[in-house]
Scaffold this motif. Structure first.
Motif, PDB file in Angstrom:
ATOM      1  N   ALA A   5      40.901   4.127  80.661  1.00 60.03           N
ATOM      2  CA  ALA A   5      40.777   3.962  79.207  1.00 60.03           C
ATOM      3  C   ALA A   5      40.688   2.480  78.842  1.00 60.03           C
ATOM      4  N   ALA A   6      41.481   1.642  79.515  1.00 57.13           N
ATOM      5  CA  ALA A   6      41.448   0.203  79.251  1.00 57.13           C
ATOM      6  C   ALA A   6      40.079  -0.372  79.605  1.00 57.13           C
ATOM      7  N   LYS A   7      39.495   0.086  80.688  1.00 57.45           N
ATOM      8  CA  LYS A   7      38.164  -0.368  81.105  1.00 57.45           C
ATOM      9  C   LYS A   7      37.106   0.058  80.078  1.00 57.45           C
ATOM     10  N   ARG A  51      37.601   0.638  76.934  1.00 57.92           N
ATOM     11  CA  ARG A  51      37.813  -0.161  75.725  1.00 57.92           C
ATOM     12  C   ARG A  51      37.230  -1.561  75.894  1.00 57.92           C
ATOM     13  N   LEU A  52      37.483  -2.186  77.035  1.00 55.68           N
ATOM     14  CA  LEU A  52      36.955  -3.522  77.286  1.00 55.68           C
ATOM     15  C   LEU A  52      35.430  -3.520  77.276  1.00 55.68           C
ATOM     16  N   ASP A  53      34.838  -2.554  77.951  1.00 57.19           N
ATOM     17  CA  ASP A  53      33.375  -2.456  77.970  1.00 57.19           C
ATOM     18  C   ASP A  53      32.820  -2.275  76.560  1.00 57.19           C
ATOM     19  N   SER A  54      33.443  -1.419  75.775  1.00 53.87           N
ATOM     20  CA  SER A  54      32.991  -1.175  74.408  1.00 53.87           C
ATOM     21  C   SER A  54      33.126  -2.420  73.547  1.00 53.87           C
ATOM     22  N   MET A  55      34.229  -3.134  73.712  1.00 52.83           N
ATOM     23  CA  MET A  55      34.442  -4.354  72.925  1.00 52.83           C
ATOM     24  C   MET A  55      33.414  -5.423  73.284  1.00 52.83           C
ATOM     25  N   GLU A  56      33.092  -5.533  74.558  1.00 52.14           N
ATOM     26  CA  GLU A  56      32.080  -6.511  74.977  1.00 52.14           C
ATOM     27  C   GLU A  56      30.717  -6.169  74.395  1.00 52.14           C
ATOM     28  N   LYS A  57      30.337  -4.898  74.426  1.00 45.46           N
ATOM     29  CA  LYS A  57      29.050  -4.472  73.872  1.00 45.46           C
ATOM     30  C   LYS A  57      29.006  -4.690  72.362  1.00 45.46           C
ATOM     31  N   LEU A  58      30.097  -4.332  71.682  1.00 40.76           N
ATOM     32  CA  LEU A  58      30.151  -4.516  70.237  1.00 40.76           C
ATOM     33  C   LEU A  58      30.095  -5.996  69.875  1.00 40.76           C
ATOM     34  N   SER A  59      30.816  -6.803  70.606  1.00 37.35           N
ATOM     35  CA  SER A  59      30.841  -8.238  70.332  1.00 37.35           C
ATOM     36  C   SER A  59      29.451  -8.855  70.465  1.00 37.35           C
ATOM     37  N   ALA A  60      28.672  -8.369  71.407  1.00 37.12           N
ATOM     38  CA  ALA A  60      27.315  -8.882  71.596  1.00 37.12           C
ATOM     39  C   ALA A  60      26.413  -8.558  70.405  1.00 37.12           C
ATOM     40  N   LEU A  61      26.741  -7.521  69.671  1.00 32.80           N
ATOM     41  CA  LEU A  61      25.920  -7.103  68.533  1.00 32.80           C
ATOM     42  C   LEU A  61      26.309  -7.788  67.221  1.00 32.80           C
ATOM     43  N   LEU A  62      27.480  -8.425  67.188  1.00 29.92           N
ATOM     44  CA  LEU A  62      27.996  -8.977  65.936  1.00 29.92           C
ATOM     45  C   LEU A  62      27.671 -10.456  65.786  1.00 29.92           C
ATOM     46  N   ASP A  63      27.479 -10.883  64.525  1.00 30.85           N
ATOM     47  CA  ASP A  63      27.343 -12.318  64.268  1.00 30.85           C
ATOM     48  C   ASP A  63      28.751 -12.921  64.150  1.00 30.85           C
ATOM     49  N   ASP A  64      28.845 -14.215  63.941  1.00 31.21           N
ATOM     50  CA  ASP A  64      30.148 -14.894  63.943  1.00 31.21           C
ATOM     51  C   ASP A  64      31.096 -14.367  62.863  1.00 31.21           C
ATOM     52  N   THR A  65      30.576 -14.118  61.667  1.00 39.05           N
ATOM     53  CA  THR A  65      31.406 -13.597  60.572  1.00 39.05           C
ATOM     54  C   THR A  65      31.932 -12.208  60.921  1.00 39.05           C
TER      55      THR A  65
END
Length: 90
Positions: A26-28, A30-44
């Motif tokens: 589950a931790a893995k 979550r980490l994978d999902s957070m990395e993918k989401l972070s790549a899609l977001l701008d700084d704000t």
């Protein structure tokens, strides 16, 4: 057991999970999902997401502490009742 707990010989560190455990998987995810989401977001959006994660972490910490404190109080009361019913003196 209380003596061992007091002396620090009992460790309640929750960080010891085998890689194949449900927690580690589950931790893995979550980490994978957070990395993918972070790549899609701008700084704000990243800042807003970090604030959300921080608030979520605070809520989880408060909830964990509350659960721990309640369970500890229950355990102490249960132990006191057992000692009282059996006339056991410390």
């Amino acid at each position: 057991m209380l003596k061992e707990l007091y002396l620090g010989n009992i460790d309640f560190d929750a960080g010891h999970f085998p890689q194949s455990s449900s927690f580690a998987k589950a931790a893995k995810r979550r980490l994978d999902s957070m990395e993918k989401l972070s790549a899609l977001l701008d700084d704000t959006e990243k800042k807003l997401f970090e604030q959300y994660c921080d608030a979520q972490g605070d809520i989880e910490g408060i909830t964990l502490y509350d659960t721990y404190a309640g369970a500890l109080k229950f355990g102490v009361l249960l132990m006191a009742e057992i000692f009282a019913e059996n006339n056991i003196r410390c």
